[in-house]
Structure formats: C-alpha cells, structure tokens
Motif scaffolding. Structure first.
Motif, PDB file in Angstrom:
ATOM      1  N   ALA A   1     -35.458  27.178  67.002  1.00 22.68           N
ATOM      2  CA  ALA A   1     -34.010  27.349  66.831  1.00 22.68           C
ATOM      3  C   ALA A   1     -33.622  27.410  65.356  1.00 22.68           C
ATOM      4  CB  ALA A   1     -33.253  26.227  67.543  1.00 22.68           C
ATOM      5  N   ARG A   2     -34.176  28.377  64.653  1.00 26.90           N
ATOM      6  CA  ARG A   2     -33.923  28.483  63.204  1.00 26.90           C
ATOM      7  C   ARG A   2     -32.656  29.254  62.870  1.00 26.90           C
ATOM      8  NH1 ARG A   2     -40.090  29.778  62.436  1.00 26.90           N
ATOM      9  NH2 ARG A   2     -40.883  27.660  62.522  1.00 26.90           N
ATOM     10  N   TRP A   3     -32.123  30.027  63.822  1.00 24.47           N
ATOM     11  CA  TRP A   3     -30.913  30.815  63.588  1.00 24.47           C
ATOM     12  C   TRP A   3     -29.783  30.289  64.448  1.00 24.47           C
ATOM     13  CZ3 TRP A   3     -30.413  34.261  59.798  1.00 24.47           C
ATOM     14  CH2 TRP A   3     -31.586  34.779  59.231  1.00 24.47           C
ATOM     15  N   ARG A   4     -28.606  30.201  63.868  1.00 19.47           N
ATOM     16  CA  ARG A   4     -27.414  29.727  64.568  1.00 19.47           C
ATOM     17  C   ARG A   4     -26.302  30.738  64.343  1.00 19.47           C
ATOM     18  NH1 ARG A   4     -22.916  26.576  62.707  1.00 19.47           N
ATOM     19  NH2 ARG A   4     -22.029  25.347  64.381  1.00 19.47           N
ATOM     20  N   LEU A   5     -25.700  31.213  65.425  1.00 26.99           N
ATOM     21  CA  LEU A   5     -24.570  32.135  65.358  1.00 26.99           C
ATOM     22  C   LEU A   5     -23.351  31.407  65.910  1.00 26.99           C
ATOM     23  CD1 LEU A   5     -23.579  35.161  64.938  1.00 26.99           C
ATOM     24  CD2 LEU A   5     -23.921  35.389  67.403  1.00 26.99           C
ATOM     25  N   GLU A   6     -22.271  31.392  65.142  1.00 26.97           N
ATOM     26  CA  GLU A   6     -21.013  30.805  65.602  1.00 26.97           C
ATOM     27  C   GLU A   6     -19.958  31.890  65.579  1.00 26.97           C
ATOM     28  OE1 GLU A   6     -17.679  27.656  64.049  1.00 26.97           O
ATOM     29  OE2 GLU A   6     -19.788  27.064  63.840  1.00 26.97           O
ATOM     30  N   VAL A   7     -19.322  32.088  66.735  1.00 30.95           N
ATOM     31  CA  VAL A   7     -18.275  33.095  66.863  1.00 30.95           C
ATOM     32  C   VAL A   7     -16.982  32.375  67.199  1.00 30.95           C
ATOM     33  CG1 VAL A   7     -17.518  35.164  68.080  1.00 30.95           C
ATOM     34  CG2 VAL A   7     -19.962  34.739  67.761  1.00 30.95           C
ATOM     35  N   GLN A   8     -15.942  32.634  66.406  1.00 31.80           N
ATOM     36  CA  GLN A   8     -14.628  32.070  66.688  1.00 31.80           C
ATOM     37  C   GLN A   8     -13.588  33.141  66.414  1.00 31.80           C
ATOM     38  OE1 GLN A   8     -13.492  28.487  64.632  1.00 31.80           O
ATOM     39  NE2 GLN A   8     -11.955  28.045  66.177  1.00 31.80           N
ATOM     40  N   GLY A   9     -13.026  33.637  67.483  1.00 30.75           N
ATOM     41  CA  GLY A   9     -12.037  34.704  67.336  1.00 30.75           C
ATOM     42  C   GLY A   9     -12.679  35.935  66.731  1.00 30.75           C
ATOM     43  N   ASP A  10     -12.107  36.406  65.627  1.00 30.66           N
ATOM     44  CA  ASP A  10     -12.591  37.618  64.974  1.00 30.66           C
ATOM     45  C   ASP A  10     -13.602  37.328  63.869  1.00 30.66           C
ATOM     46  OD1 ASP A  10     -10.849  39.080  66.575  1.00 30.66           O
ATOM     47  OD2 ASP A  10      -9.211  38.821  65.162  1.00 30.66           O
ATOM     48  N   THR A  11     -14.000  36.073  63.713  1.00 29.41           N
ATOM     49  CA  THR A  11     -14.928  35.704  62.644  1.00 29.41           C
ATOM     50  C   THR A  11     -16.267  35.269  63.214  1.00 29.41           C
ATOM     51  OG1 THR A  11     -14.199  33.402  62.570  1.00 29.41           O
ATOM     52  CG2 THR A  11     -13.041  34.953  61.147  1.00 29.41           C
ATOM     53  N   VAL A  12     -17.288  35.456  62.420  1.00 24.70           N
ATOM     54  CA  VAL A  12     -18.631  35.076  62.833  1.00 24.70           C
ATOM     55  C   VAL A  12     -19.368  34.485  61.635  1.00 24.70           C
ATOM     56  CG1 VAL A  12     -19.704  37.313  62.312  1.00 24.70           C
ATOM     57  CG2 VAL A  12     -20.666  35.897  64.097  1.00 24.70           C
ATOM     58  N   THR A  13     -20.238  33.524  61.917  1.00 25.70           N
ATOM     59  CA  THR A  13     -21.129  32.969  60.905  1.00 25.70           C
ATOM     60  C   THR A  13     -22.531  32.955  61.483  1.00 25.70           C
ATOM     61  OG1 THR A  13     -19.382  31.543  60.036  1.00 25.70           O
ATOM     62  CG2 THR A  13     -21.641  30.974  59.436  1.00 25.70           C
ATOM     63  N   LEU A  14     -23.448  33.618  60.820  1.00 32.76           N
ATOM     64  CA  LEU A  14     -24.863  33.614  61.186  1.00 32.76           C
ATOM     65  C   LEU A  14     -25.588  32.837  60.107  1.00 32.76           C
ATOM     66  CD1 LEU A  14     -27.299  34.580  62.891  1.00 32.76           C
ATOM     67  CD2 LEU A  14     -27.362  36.612  61.426  1.00 32.76           C
ATOM     68  N   GLU A  15     -26.262  31.749  60.500  1.00 31.88           N
ATOM     69  CA  GLU A  15     -26.904  30.879  59.523  1.00 31.88           C
ATOM     70  C   GLU A  15     -28.395  30.754  59.801  1.00 31.88           C
ATOM     71  OE1 GLU A  15     -26.651  26.267  57.922  1.00 31.88           O
ATOM     72  OE2 GLU A  15     -25.583  26.828  59.727  1.00 31.88           O
ATOM     73  N   ARG A  16     -29.187  30.916  58.760  1.00 31.36           N
ATOM     74  CA  ARG A  16     -30.614  30.603  58.819  1.00 31.36           C
ATOM     75  C   ARG A  16     -30.690  29.117  58.503  1.00 31.36           C
ATOM     76  NH1 ARG A  16     -34.913  34.026  55.404  1.00 31.36           N
ATOM     77  NH2 ARG A  16     -34.927  35.360  57.221  1.00 31.36           N
ATOM     78  N   ARG A  17     -30.898  28.310  59.521  1.00 28.26           N
ATOM     79  CA  ARG A  17     -30.721  26.866  59.416  1.00 28.26           C
ATOM     80  C   ARG A  17     -31.676  26.191  58.444  1.00 28.26           C
ATOM     81  NH1 ARG A  17     -30.829  24.716  65.234  1.00 28.26           N
ATOM     82  NH2 ARG A  17     -29.790  22.896  64.356  1.00 28.26           N
ATOM     83  N   CYS A  18     -32.860  26.698  58.257  1.00 27.43           N
ATOM     84  CA  CYS A  18     -33.836  26.044  57.376  1.00 27.43           C
ATOM     85  C   CYS A  18     -33.567  26.308  55.900  1.00 27.43           C
ATOM     86  CB  CYS A  18     -35.249  26.473  57.738  1.00 27.43           C
ATOM     87  SG  CYS A  18     -35.766  25.900  59.369  1.00 27.43           S
TER      88      CYS A  18
END
Length: 192
Positions: free
Chosen positions: A99-116
């Motif tokens: 689970a190294r990648w995390r995608l958060e979607v809220q409304g019209d915005t998105v954040t894609l994070e490489r957690r490590c």
C-alpha cells in the motif's frame, strides 16, 4: 577668512560612460535575481498549487461528476457550484503489496501520494483541448515547488482505478498505478 587649505575635494562629475555602465550593471543584476522567482534560492520554475497546473496546461476547471467520459473517481456530490457541504473524501490504495500509493478524492480535487517518499500530486478536475477531461495540478515533494502534471483516471478490473501521471510533454512521470477503494483503517505502507 581661513588661510588653511580646504580638506574637501572638488566633486568632479563622472564621465557619462561610467554612469551608463553602472546603470546597466545594476539592471543586469536585478534581472538575474528576478529570474530566481519569488522567495529565496528558487529557480522560478516551480509550481505550488493545482491552479498553477491548470494554467500550465491551458485547461479550464470543470465539474467532476461520475458517469461516462469523466473520472470514475469523482464522488456523486461533487461539481463546481454544487450546493451543500463538501462531500466526504474517498480513499483509494494501490493494489500492490505494501500500500505505497494513496489516492484521496474530495469533490473536484484529488491528491495522489507516494506514501514512502512523501511525493504527491495535487490536482483539480478540468478539461483541456489537447488532453480532454482529467485532473490537472502539480507533482513534487511535499512543501517544495513542483512541476505541472496531469492525472488520467480510467476504470480497471473489479472496480479498481488505473492512474497515469504525465508531464507537460505527455511523458509519464510515474509508472501506471492501480488503486482500489479503501474502507476502514488505513494500513501503514511497507517501504523498502
């Protein structure tokens, strides 16, 4: 009157070429320092907000709603000018072990994070004539100006999403990532 010689020297005007040379030198220094961009020590090329990414791609913000030809990651309550509170964030994690990648979607915005590594893409849903509908924003390390990037999202197998992050030159900045909707507690990533 005082018979002692004056200790003040007569002020001679400087030759015109010296004045012009000094002024040109000061202008050159100002231009070179301005090229560093705002703040201290930057290159002037870094972007800091998702709106910067929209502008870099010549894209316009658009309503993000589920359905054909738009992102399957958009929650139903999103959209520009939508009434009510912000929709709850939806979390997605990569399907690879760790689970190294995390995608958060809220409304019209998105954040894609490489957690490590704390690298992240922050974007807004929009549309450009060249790339169509996708997320446009900035990719880079946390708290550091990044580069313009766009995130394409398509439906994968079993309700997963396949993400592709590309730069202005349309070259992939990362390999494709497949994410699955996450419910419950967020597991810690397995970092190498």
């Amino acid at each position: 009157m005082n018979a002692e010689p004056s200790t003040c020297r007569a002020v001679r005007p400087r030759p015109r070429w010296m004045v012009i040379t000094a002024a040109a030198w000061l202008c050159l220094q100002a231009l070179l320092l301005a090229a560093c961009g705002p703040g201290v020590g930057g290159t002037g090329t870094g972007l800091t907000s998702a709106a910067d990414g929209l502008q870099a791609f010549g894209a316009q913000a658009a309503a993000c709603a589920p359905g054909a030809a738009v992102s399957p990651a958009c929650p139903a309550a999103s959209g520009l000018g939508s009434t009510g509170d912000n929709p709850p964030a939806e979390l997605w994690l990569d399907t690879a072990p760790g689970a190294r990648w995390r995608l958060e979607v809220q409304g019209d915005t998105v954040t894609l994070e490489r957690r490590c590594t704390q690298e992240r893409f922050k974007g807004l849903w929009g549309s450009s004539p060249a790339l169509g509908a996708r997320y446009f924003g900035v990719f880079g390390a946390e708290a550091v100006p990044g580069v313009a990037a766009s995130l394409g999202v398509r439906t994968g197998e079993g309700g997963s999403l396949v993400l592709e992050l590309g730069g202005l030159d349309e070259r992939l900045l990362l390999p494709s990532v497949t994410v699955q909707r996450q419910s419950g507690t967020l597991p810690a990533p397995t970092c190498p």
